[in-house]
Design an enzyme around this catalytic site. Structure first.
Site, PDB file in Angstrom:
ATOM      1  N   ASP A   1      -0.732  46.273  92.823  1.00 25.55           N
ATOM      2  CA  ASP A   1      -1.836  46.502  91.874  1.00 25.55           C
ATOM      3  C   ASP A   1      -2.642  45.221  91.676  1.00 25.55           C
ATOM      4  O   ASP A   1      -3.870  45.240  91.689  1.00 25.55           O
ATOM      5  CB  ASP A   1      -1.286  46.966  90.516  1.00 25.55           C
TER       6      ASP A   1
ATOM      7  N   GLU B   1      -2.454  49.749  98.786  1.00 25.56           N
ATOM      8  CA  GLU B   1      -1.580  49.907  99.957  1.00 25.56           C
ATOM      9  C   GLU B   1      -1.627  48.667 100.858  1.00 25.56           C
ATOM     10  O   GLU B   1      -0.599  48.232 101.376  1.00 25.56           O
ATOM     11  CB  GLU B   1      -1.961  51.151 100.762  1.00 25.56           C
TER      12      GLU B   1
HETATM   13 ZN   LIG Z   1       2.502  51.255  95.744  1.00 25.94          ZN
END
Ligand SMILES: [Zn+2]
Length: 410
Positions: free
Chosen positions: A358, A277
């Site tokens: 990611d 996030e």
């Molecule tokens: Zn995401």
């Protein structure tokens, strides 16, 4: 073009939308029983996987039925002059065009909401219940519906009334005023959604001091991310599915963790989800998404301004008096193929951003706990391990679990 031709163009668009959707979901359903890729063999136990397949099949069947039902309902509304009747009802109440618009959409929206309630009850209390997701009580369900309705009336009705008012005094340049108001409203909601709207539906409290909070703050420090607002929300009130999200900017920025997430994941897995996030924030995805949606809104409103006052729109729907609300309905349908295309581009961007977030988590924290958290979250929501590529291309805002795991482990 005559109004009769336009009528059939609208009908064709509605039917084509349904058919395209049906083809994609059928392609997808046909892959439900595919062999699981080796990277994902450890996501489910055999029994759980069979349950997930049954869940997907049940949902696919259910959405075919609801989709077909709502198509038939919309088509009969078209063929039996439904818009004309509702327009007449609204005009019987008042001569004020803002009120006419509000009553018109009020009847259509509340009517379709009422018709959809049995489906919504079935989805929550039969399907989700049967698969062990549902935690919603009847009371929560009813209050959610009522609160949702009040929100729609206040917020949606308020914005709509403003837009019609702009249309009254500014004519075809109304779109500029409408754009400014909607853009300001989006930014405001992005900043204060968690403070103003979420408390209406959920309880949230600051994350208690402890190992998890320390781990989160230690991580935030390593990437120079100021994070004072970490909240826990009682997602378990409605569902066992878990989630975490980020909202706001600057001082208003906050991370919200579902209590179900804290329950299901280990500390390092939660930090990894959080690092992902933070990656969205650091890579400016939140600003990008907000500004592109504002630009898109401007484009849509401008297009609307070119068409909304054409009498042919009202005539096509069997209404004699041209009006903003009838123009809006016809435009909404004509615009839907365009919104399919813009939606597709937004999904392509979004999937790219997911890889970037990611990778950020991988570089600044660690890939392994993110992989295991993604697997746990996929398992908990019984998500699809073998989706069809065409379906993913059109509908997925995130890469598939397999793609994400491969990317994280390479
Ligand atoms: Zn995401």
């Amino acid at each position: 073009m005559t109004s009769a031709q336009l009528f059939y163009v609208l009908i064709t668009i509605l039917i084509l939308n349904f058919i395209v959707d049906k083809i994609l979901s059928t392609l997808n359903s046909n892959r439900f029983d595919d062999v699981i890729p080796p990277e994902l063999e450890d996501v489910y136990e055999k029994e759980d996987y069979e349950k997930s397949q049954a869940y997907k099949k049940t949902n696919a069947k259910f959405s075919t039925i609801t989709g077909l039902f709502s198509l038939l309902l919309t088509l009969s509304f078209f063929f039996f002059d439904g818009f004309k009747y509702v327009d007449e009802i609204a005009r019987n109440f008042t001569k004020n065009s803002i009120l006419i618009t509000l009553i018109f959409f009020g009847i259509i929206l509340i009517g379709s909401d009422l018709i959809n309630i049995p489906f919504s009850i079935y989805k929550t209390f039969v399907i989700e219940e049967q698969f062990g997701f549902n935690k919603t009580t009847k009371k929560t369900f009813i209050f959610d519906k009522l609160k949702g309705l009040v929100m729609t009336v206040v917020v949606g009705g308020g914005l709509l009334a403003l837009i019609v008012w702009f249309y009254e005094f500014a004519g075809s340049t109304f779109w500029v005023y409408a754009w400014v108001v909607i853009a300001a409203f989006s930014v405001f909601m992005n900043m204060f959604y968690s403070k103003l709207i979420v408390p209406l539906f959920n309880k949230q409290k600051p994350l208690e001091a402890g190992a998890l909070k320390t781990a989160i703050q230690d991580y935030a420090k390593t990437v120079g991310f100021k994070l004072d607002n970490i909240f826990v929300i009682d997602g378990s009130k409605r569902s066992t599915k878990a989630n975490a999200y980020f909202s706001g900017f600057g001082k208003q920025k906050r991370i919200t963790l579902y209590d179900t997430l804290i329950h299901d994941l280990e500390t390092d897995e939660i930090v990894a989800v959080l690092a992902h996030e933070v990656g969205h924030y650091k890579r400016k995805h939140i600003v990008f998404n907000l500004s592109s949606s504002i630009l898109l809104t401007g484009f849509t409103l401008w297009l609307l301004s070119l068409f909304v006052s054409l009498p042919i729109f009202s005539e096509a729907l069997g209404v004699n008096i041209p009006s903003f609300h009838i123009g809006l309905i016809a435009f909404g349908i004509l615009y839907s193929p365009i919104s399919q295309v813009t939606g597709l581009f937004m999904n392509i961007m979004s999937r790219k951003f997911e890889y970037q977030a990611d990778n950020y988590a991988k570089e600044t924290f660690s890939a392994k706990p993110l992989v295991s958290s993604l697997k746990k979250l996929s398992k908990n929501s019984l998500s699809n391990l073998t989706p069809h590529a065409a379906y993913v291309f059109m509908h997925y805002s995130h890469p598939t679990l397999l793609e994400r795991v491969k990317n994280l482990l390479e």
